[in-house]
Design a protein around this motif. Structure first.
Motif, PDB file in Angstrom:
ATOM      1  N   GLY A  23      14.186   2.426  -5.114  1.00  0.00           N
ATOM      2  CA  GLY A  23      15.066   1.727  -6.045  1.00  0.00           C
ATOM      3  C   GLY A  23      14.795   0.249  -6.165  1.00  0.00           C
ATOM      4  N   VAL A  24      14.029  -0.317  -5.242  1.00  0.00           N
ATOM      5  CA  VAL A  24      13.694  -1.747  -5.327  1.00  0.00           C
ATOM      6  C   VAL A  24      12.512  -1.910  -6.278  1.00  0.00           C
ATOM      7  N   PRO A  25      12.644  -2.718  -7.333  1.00  0.00           N
ATOM      8  CA  PRO A  25      11.534  -2.870  -8.272  1.00  0.00           C
ATOM      9  C   PRO A  25      10.330  -3.531  -7.608  1.00  0.00           C
ATOM     10  N   ALA A  26       9.152  -3.144  -8.070  1.00  0.00           N
ATOM     11  CA  ALA A  26       7.903  -3.687  -7.531  1.00  0.00           C
ATOM     12  C   ALA A  26       6.979  -4.016  -8.699  1.00  0.00           C
ATOM     13  N   VAL A  27       6.558  -5.261  -8.774  1.00  0.00           N
ATOM     14  CA  VAL A  27       5.666  -5.700  -9.840  1.00  0.00           C
ATOM     15  C   VAL A  27       4.400  -6.265  -9.217  1.00  0.00           C
ATOM     16  N   PHE A  28       3.334  -6.259  -9.998  1.00  0.00           N
ATOM     17  CA  PHE A  28       2.067  -6.788  -9.516  1.00  0.00           C
ATOM     18  C   PHE A  28       1.805  -8.161 -10.111  1.00  0.00           C
ATOM     19  N   TYR A  29       1.168  -8.984  -9.287  1.00  0.00           N
ATOM     20  CA  TYR A  29       0.841 -10.366  -9.660  1.00  0.00           C
ATOM     21  C   TYR A  29      -0.623 -10.567  -9.291  1.00  0.00           C
ATOM     22  N   THR A  30      -1.511 -10.541 -10.288  1.00  0.00           N
ATOM     23  CA  THR A  30      -2.933 -10.451 -10.007  1.00  0.00           C
ATOM     24  C   THR A  30      -3.743 -11.250 -11.024  1.00  0.00           C
ATOM     25  N   ARG A  31      -4.962 -11.607 -10.659  1.00  0.00           N
ATOM     26  CA  ARG A  31      -5.834 -12.281 -11.624  1.00  0.00           C
ATOM     27  C   ARG A  31      -7.124 -11.499 -11.882  1.00  0.00           C
TER      28      ARG A  31
ATOM     29  N   LYS B 144       0.178   4.821 -13.997  1.00  0.00           N
ATOM     30  CA  LYS B 144       0.318   6.119 -13.342  1.00  0.00           C
ATOM     31  C   LYS B 144       1.154   6.007 -12.065  1.00  0.00           C
ATOM     32  N   ALA B 145       1.050   4.874 -11.378  1.00  0.00           N
ATOM     33  CA  ALA B 145       1.810   4.680 -10.140  1.00  0.00           C
ATOM     34  C   ALA B 145       3.236   4.224 -10.405  1.00  0.00           C
ATOM     35  N   ALA B 146       3.583   4.044 -11.679  1.00  0.00           N
ATOM     36  CA  ALA B 146       4.949   3.683 -12.090  1.00  0.00           C
ATOM     37  C   ALA B 146       5.376   2.324 -11.554  1.00  0.00           C
ATOM     38  N   ALA B 147       4.451   1.359 -11.590  1.00  0.00           N
ATOM     39  CA  ALA B 147       4.830  -0.011 -11.244  1.00  0.00           C
ATOM     40  C   ALA B 147       5.817  -0.532 -12.281  1.00  0.00           C
ATOM     41  N   ASP B 148       6.640  -1.485 -11.882  1.00  0.00           N
ATOM     42  CA  ASP B 148       7.680  -1.988 -12.776  1.00  0.00           C
ATOM     43  C   ASP B 148       7.211  -3.136 -13.662  1.00  0.00           C
ATOM     44  N   GLY B 149       6.016  -3.628 -13.427  1.00  0.00           N
ATOM     45  CA  GLY B 149       5.528  -4.711 -14.261  1.00  0.00           C
ATOM     46  C   GLY B 149       4.206  -5.245 -13.755  1.00  0.00           C
ATOM     47  N   LEU B 150       3.585  -6.070 -14.584  1.00  0.00           N
ATOM     48  CA  LEU B 150       2.302  -6.680 -14.241  1.00  0.00           C
ATOM     49  C   LEU B 150       2.285  -8.098 -14.785  1.00  0.00           C
ATOM     50  N   PHE B 151       2.035  -9.054 -13.907  1.00  0.00           N
ATOM     51  CA  PHE B 151       1.911 -10.447 -14.290  1.00  0.00           C
ATOM     52  C   PHE B 151       0.534 -10.959 -13.882  1.00  0.00           C
ATOM     53  N   ILE B 152      -0.051 -11.805 -14.721  1.00  0.00           N
ATOM     54  CA  ILE B 152      -1.386 -12.319 -14.473  1.00  0.00           C
ATOM     55  C   ILE B 152      -1.308 -13.707 -13.836  1.00  0.00           C
ATOM     56  N   LYS B 153      -1.983 -13.874 -12.721  1.00  0.00           N
ATOM     57  CA  LYS B 153      -2.032 -15.175 -12.065  1.00  0.00           C
ATOM     58  C   LYS B 153      -2.844 -16.156 -12.907  1.00  0.00           C
ATOM     59  N   PRO B 154      -2.352 -17.358 -13.111  1.00  0.00           N
ATOM     60  CA  PRO B 154      -3.150 -18.360 -13.823  1.00  0.00           C
ATOM     61  C   PRO B 154      -4.431 -18.665 -13.051  1.00  0.00           C
TER      62      PRO B 154
END
Length: 208
Positions: free
Chosen positions: A146-154, A166-176
């Motif tokens: 139940g805890v959301p998990a997002v990725f932060y990657t470059r 496919k892994a049902a991540a809650d979001g994706l953010f791109i590192k500057p």
């Protein structure tokens, strides 16, 4: 004492941890940041507390790669020499009778696609891949449902986006990303308000 929502940041890079600690966290006094390099370390730091969000790096060192190595320059140059170039993109384009814009973009993408595959090859050889982040996501789902998990990657590519979907991540953010560490630091500082705003309004809209 106020119990602030916890953002648990897991990344295997000291530099990335410094960016979060020094450039992002100071702009988010509403949150507490718990930082770790592994999921197991994160659990120890969290103790009995439950985070409001996991902020996960995607690419990390895969311990299953027995002998990681940097691809020799000569090997890279040999592969790059066979890549299509601008001559192939523009050859005969003026007289093309079909959808010239689509044809132009398709030709250009062949160049991009070659470099994308090469990047994945050199990453695999050095032992960097998405298994690091996907493992941490899997563990977070098991231990903190139940805890959301997002990725932060470059370094993520389209194949990574598919894997995250496919892994049902809650979001994706791109590192500057800057051309130097200092430029990356400056860009991270400037990007932080937008990142935090997205986390608050899109990921944690109903949390205290």
């Amino acid at each position: 004492m106020e119990n602030k929502p916890i953002i648990c940041f897991i990344d295997d890079s000291d530099f990335e941890h410094a960016l979060v600690r020094e450039e992002i966290a100071p702009q988010a006094p509403r949150f507490e940041f718990v930082q770790a390099k592994t999921f197991e370390e994160a659990c120890q730091r969290l103790s009995e507390r439950i985070p409001a969000l996991f902020l996960l790096d995607l690419w990390g060192q895969d311990p299953s790669v027995a002998s990681p190595s940097i691809t020799p320059r000569q090997e890279v140059e040999r592969k790059v020499a066979g890549f299509p170039g601008l001559d192939q993109v523009y050859a005969g384009l003026e007289g093309f009778s079909g959808d010239v814009n689509n044809e132009y973009l398709k030709r250009f993408f062949t160049i991009v696609d070659c470099w994308r595959h090469l990047f994945e090859e050199v990453c695999a050889r050095v032992g960097q891949n998405r298994e690091y982040g996907l493992y941490n996501l899997e563990q977070a789902r098991k231990r903190y449902p139940g805890v959301p998990a997002v990725f932060y990657t470059r370094k993520s590519l389209i194949n990574d986006a598919v894997a995250l979907f496919k892994a049902a991540a809650d979001g994706l953010f791109i590192k500057p990303t800057g051309s130097t560490d200092e430029e990356t630091r400056s860009l991270t500082r400037a990007f932080a308000p937008a990142l935090l705003r997205d986390i608050e309004t899109r990921i944690l809209p109903n949390r205290p």
